[in-house]
Design a protein around this motif. Structure first.
Motif, PDB file in Angstrom:
ATOM      1  N   GLU A   1       7.170  -2.146   7.987  1.00 15.50           N
ATOM      2  CA  GLU A   1       6.386  -1.604   6.876  1.00 15.50           C
ATOM      3  C   GLU A   1       6.950  -2.056   5.527  1.00 15.50           C
ATOM      4  O   GLU A   1       6.208  -2.499   4.641  1.00 15.50           O
ATOM      5  N   LEU A   2       8.258  -1.961   5.381  1.00 14.97           N
ATOM      6  CA  LEU A   2       8.883  -2.286   4.103  1.00 14.97           C
ATOM      7  C   LEU A   2       8.929  -3.794   3.849  1.00 14.97           C
ATOM      8  O   LEU A   2       8.732  -4.246   2.726  1.00 14.97           O
ATOM      9  N   CYS A   3       9.197  -4.570   4.896  1.00 16.13           N
ATOM     10  CA  CYS A   3       9.201  -6.018   4.720  1.00 16.13           C
ATOM     11  C   CYS A   3       7.810  -6.532   4.360  1.00 16.13           C
ATOM     12  O   CYS A   3       7.664  -7.470   3.570  1.00 16.13           O
ATOM     13  N   ASN A   4       6.794  -5.920   4.938  1.00 14.59           N
ATOM     14  CA  ASN A   4       5.435  -6.291   4.555  1.00 14.59           C
ATOM     15  C   ASN A   4       5.139  -5.884   3.119  1.00 14.59           C
ATOM     16  O   ASN A   4       4.533  -6.639   2.348  1.00 14.59           O
ATOM     17  N   LYS A   5       5.606  -4.702   2.727  1.00 19.20           N
ATOM     18  CA  LYS A   5       5.406  -4.218   1.353  1.00 19.20           C
ATOM     19  C   LYS A   5       6.023  -5.170   0.338  1.00 19.20           C
ATOM     20  O   LYS A   5       5.415  -5.463  -0.710  1.00 19.20           O
ATOM     21  N   TYR A   6       7.237  -5.666   0.638  1.00 17.10           N
ATOM     22  CA  TYR A   6       7.931  -6.547  -0.296  1.00 17.10           C
ATOM     23  C   TYR A   6       7.665  -8.024  -0.022  1.00 17.10           C
ATOM     24  O   TYR A   6       8.329  -8.902  -0.558  1.00 17.10           O
ATOM     25  N   ARG A   7       6.693  -8.280   0.822  1.00 20.72           N
ATOM     26  CA  ARG A   7       6.110  -9.599   1.016  1.00 20.72           C
ATOM     27  C   ARG A   7       7.105 -10.645   1.545  1.00 20.72           C
ATOM     28  O   ARG A   7       7.162 -11.781   1.075  1.00 20.72           O
TER      29      ARG A   7
ATOM     30  N   GLU B   1      14.555   1.146   2.122  1.00 21.48           N
ATOM     31  CA  GLU B   1      13.705   0.496   1.112  1.00 21.48           C
ATOM     32  C   GLU B   1      14.543  -0.196   0.047  1.00 21.48           C
ATOM     33  O   GLU B   1      14.227  -1.315  -0.375  1.00 21.48           O
TER      34      GLU B   1
ATOM     35  N   HIS C   1      -1.261  -7.731   9.495  1.00 21.28           N
ATOM     36  CA  HIS C   1      -0.401  -7.804   8.315  1.00 21.28           C
ATOM     37  C   HIS C   1       0.123  -9.221   8.103  1.00 21.28           C
ATOM     38  O   HIS C   1       0.117 -10.053   9.005  1.00 21.28           O
TER      39      HIS C   1
ATOM     40  N   LYS D   1      14.471  -4.265  -0.499  1.00 18.05           N
ATOM     41  CA  LYS D   1      14.083  -4.731  -1.836  1.00 18.05           C
ATOM     42  C   LYS D   1      15.180  -5.592  -2.453  1.00 18.05           C
ATOM     43  O   LYS D   1      14.912  -6.690  -2.963  1.00 18.05           O
TER      44      LYS D   1
END
Length: 276
Positions: free
Chosen positions: A21-27, A256, A57, A260
């Motif tokens: 989820e977080l790796c996808n969020k931070y692309r 997170e 994703h 990041k």
């Protein structure tokens, strides 16, 4: 250059679900999946759930970490390694994860010639299995004095001797630096034989003294990352860069924050040489 996250960086304080989820969020483009995290995930979810996530994703799976200590094993232990390999190959085929990291054994009382012969034999044997699934093996030397294969030069010689399309190697900056691997060897290397590039940094300790907890964020330590990245650029490597740290201090952070900061630190170092 595609950016990848190795789950070892959040190993003690996260899950595969949260890392994804977080790796996808931070692309991030890619993720290296720890086998223990995969197994824990499958206790709570189905493999179809994982397939669905990757289908929906941006982030994609790149490798499984790790088949450990594959050389100089007795028959029972080696059978377990091959069974684990089949499991990862079958899973990798379903989720389109096409690389498996393979690590040699430690504390073995053999000569370099014997180590080379055994490692070539084992990699060929494991590659026979992986080849049926169109899976690659990425052989990773470990820059500790007691690892049977602990320099880039030694690992590259072995991979070259194996001479198979589905066998390459992992170049980890920490391990390259820690046992004083030679940049001249990297300059002569075939970039197509480097399947995985781990980027990290390290505290300023003598040759042979570094251990995983001495890893630092890229750009925060004593490794000449500029020289390594410049050399990779020169030889034509631009496949991927995976941030991998095993530092207890970072494991205590919220996942997170870790993910990041890992992206920011990695991009800051790589962008001088590669487009991400």
């Amino acid at each position: 250059m595609k950016l990848c996250f190795n789950e070892g960086t959040t190993m003690k304080n996260s899950t595969l679900e949260l890392d994804l989820e977080l790796c996808n969020k931070y692309r991030y483009d890619l993720i290296e999946i720890r086998v223990d995290q995969l197994n824990s995930y499958l206790e709570r979810h189905s493999l179809n759930d994982l397939i669905k996530f990757f289908n929906e994703h941006q982030i994609k799976p790149y490798s499984f970490n790790t088949l450990e200590f594959v050389t100089f094993r007795d028959a029972i232990d080696y059978k377990k390694i091959k069974d684990d390999l089949v499991y990862l190959c079958e899973t990798g085929t379903k989720i389109n994860c096409r690389n498996i990291v393979v690590v040699p054994s430690f504390d073995v009382p053999y000569t370099k010639r014997q180590i080379k012969e055994e490692t070539v034999r084992v990699l060929n044997d494991l590659a026979d299995v992986a080849e049926k699934y169109h899976i690659n093996l990425a052989f990773e030397f470990v820059g500790y004095p007691n690892c049977s294969v602990n320099t880039f030069e030694q690992a590259y010689e072995i991979v070259t001797a194996v001479n198979r399309e589905n066998v390459g190697m992992v170049l980890d900056c920490f391990h390259f630096h820690s046992m004083n691997s030679k940049i001249e060897a990297l300059k002569k290397a075939d970039p197509n034989k480097i399947f995985i590039f781990h980027i990290d940094d390290a505290e300023d300790l003598p040759v042979g003294a570094l251990r995983d907890n001495n890893r630092l964020w890229p750009g925060d330590g004593s490794i000449d990352l500029d020289l390594i990245l410049k050399t990779l650029k020169e030889i034509g490597y631009d496949r991927m860069a995976s941030v991998e740290l095993f530092r207890e201090e970072y494991w205590k952070w919220e996942p997170e924050k870790t993910i990041k900061v890992a992206k920011e630190k990695t991009e800051a170092v790589i962008k001088k040489y590669f487009t991400t």
